[in-house]
Design a protein around this motif. Structure first.
Motif, PDB file in Angstrom:
ATOM      1  N   MET A 165      48.751  47.740  55.342  1.00  0.00           N
ATOM      2  CA  MET A 165      47.406  47.796  54.730  1.00  0.00           C
ATOM      3  C   MET A 165      46.323  47.909  55.795  1.00  0.00           C
ATOM      4  O   MET A 165      46.215  47.050  56.662  1.00  0.00           O
ATOM      5  CB  MET A 165      47.164  46.528  53.909  1.00  0.00           C
ATOM      6  CG  MET A 165      47.804  46.582  52.548  1.00  0.00           C
ATOM      7  SD  MET A 165      46.680  47.145  51.274  1.00  0.00           S
ATOM      8  CE  MET A 165      45.661  45.697  51.037  1.00  0.00           C
ATOM      9  N   ILE A 166      45.544  48.929  55.692  1.00  0.00           N
ATOM     10  CA  ILE A 166      44.513  49.176  56.698  1.00  0.00           C
ATOM     11  C   ILE A 166      43.481  48.043  56.724  1.00  0.00           C
ATOM     12  O   ILE A 166      42.934  47.715  57.774  1.00  0.00           O
ATOM     13  CB  ILE A 166      43.832  50.548  56.460  1.00  0.00           C
ATOM     14  CG1 ILE A 166      42.962  50.951  57.646  1.00  0.00           C
ATOM     15  CG2 ILE A 166      43.005  50.556  55.184  1.00  0.00           C
ATOM     16  CD1 ILE A 166      43.727  51.462  58.832  1.00  0.00           C
ATOM     17  N   THR A 167      43.229  47.427  55.570  1.00  0.00           N
ATOM     18  CA  THR A 167      42.224  46.357  55.563  1.00  0.00           C
ATOM     19  C   THR A 167      42.681  45.160  56.389  1.00  0.00           C
ATOM     20  O   THR A 167      41.861  44.420  56.911  1.00  0.00           O
ATOM     21  CB  THR A 167      41.882  45.918  54.124  1.00  0.00           C
ATOM     22  OG1 THR A 167      43.094  45.699  53.413  1.00  0.00           O
ATOM     23  CG2 THR A 167      41.058  46.968  53.407  1.00  0.00           C
ATOM     24  N   LYS A 168      43.988  44.982  56.521  1.00  0.00           N
ATOM     25  CA  LYS A 168      44.490  43.906  57.388  1.00  0.00           C
ATOM     26  C   LYS A 168      44.113  44.179  58.844  1.00  0.00           C
ATOM     27  O   LYS A 168      43.736  43.277  59.579  1.00  0.00           O
ATOM     28  CB  LYS A 168      46.016  43.778  57.273  1.00  0.00           C
ATOM     29  CG  LYS A 168      46.450  43.025  56.061  1.00  0.00           C
ATOM     30  CD  LYS A 168      47.905  42.606  56.191  1.00  0.00           C
ATOM     31  CE  LYS A 168      48.306  41.778  54.977  1.00  0.00           C
ATOM     32  NZ  LYS A 168      49.738  41.439  54.993  1.00  0.00           N
ATOM     33  N   ALA A 169      44.245  45.428  59.238  1.00  0.00           N
ATOM     34  CA  ALA A 169      43.884  45.803  60.612  1.00  0.00           C
ATOM     35  C   ALA A 169      42.383  45.644  60.835  1.00  0.00           C
ATOM     36  O   ALA A 169      41.942  45.206  61.902  1.00  0.00           O
ATOM     37  CB  ALA A 169      44.314  47.246  60.884  1.00  0.00           C
TER      38      ALA A 169
END
Ligand code: MG
Length: 146
Positions: free
Chosen positions: A1-5
């Motif tokens: 998940m990009i939002t985690k990054a």
């Protein structure tokens, strides 16, 4: 998940008191749908990619790096295309703000905190919506006005 990054990058920024974070962004199959034609660049954004990139462009604490294997003449066209949509890319395939040090060697891999790349699992059809929602969330506002 990009939002985690993205969350991780913002957390790290806070811990380390960085002024900004660096986001590397691939183009084809990440921001725009490829047309597989030589001589004309594709111009169709994936859902919410344009809106997200416009928000990202407004943030002085995010440096954007166009991360692409496009030819130099195409890169020029992309820069004009993105500018016409109020999307800012600060650099192309490089990050001159972070140079070699004891922490890293960046001659061949530019420094970045977040990578948008379909080859690394970014789902261009779906994930921009999450990015957009994340950016307008309360956490984002809190973060922005800190
Ligand atoms: Mg790609």
């Amino acid at each position: 998940m990009i939002t985690k990054a993205i969350e991780k990058a913002f957390r790290r920024r806070e811990e380390k008191q960085w002024e900004k974070t660096y986001w590397a962004i691939d183009l084809h199959e990440t921001v725009i749908e490829p047309n597989w034609k030589v001589g004309s660049i594709p111009r169709n954004f994936y859902p919410m990619a344009k809106e997200s990139l416009q928000m990202i462009s407004m943030r002085p604490d995010i440096v954007t790096i166009m991360y692409t294997c496009s030819n130099p003449h195409e890169i020029k066209q992309y820069q004009e295309f993105f500018e016409s949509h109020e999307i800012r890319f600060d650099y192309v395939n490089e990050n001159p703000e972070v140079t070699n040090s004891g922490f890293g060697f960046y001659d061949h891999k530019p420094y970045f905190n977040v990578l948008f790349e379909d080859k690394a699992g970014f789902d261009a059809e779906e994930d921009w919506k999450d990015v957009y929602e994340y950016l307008i969330s309360q956490e984002y506002k809190k973060d922005l006005f800190k």
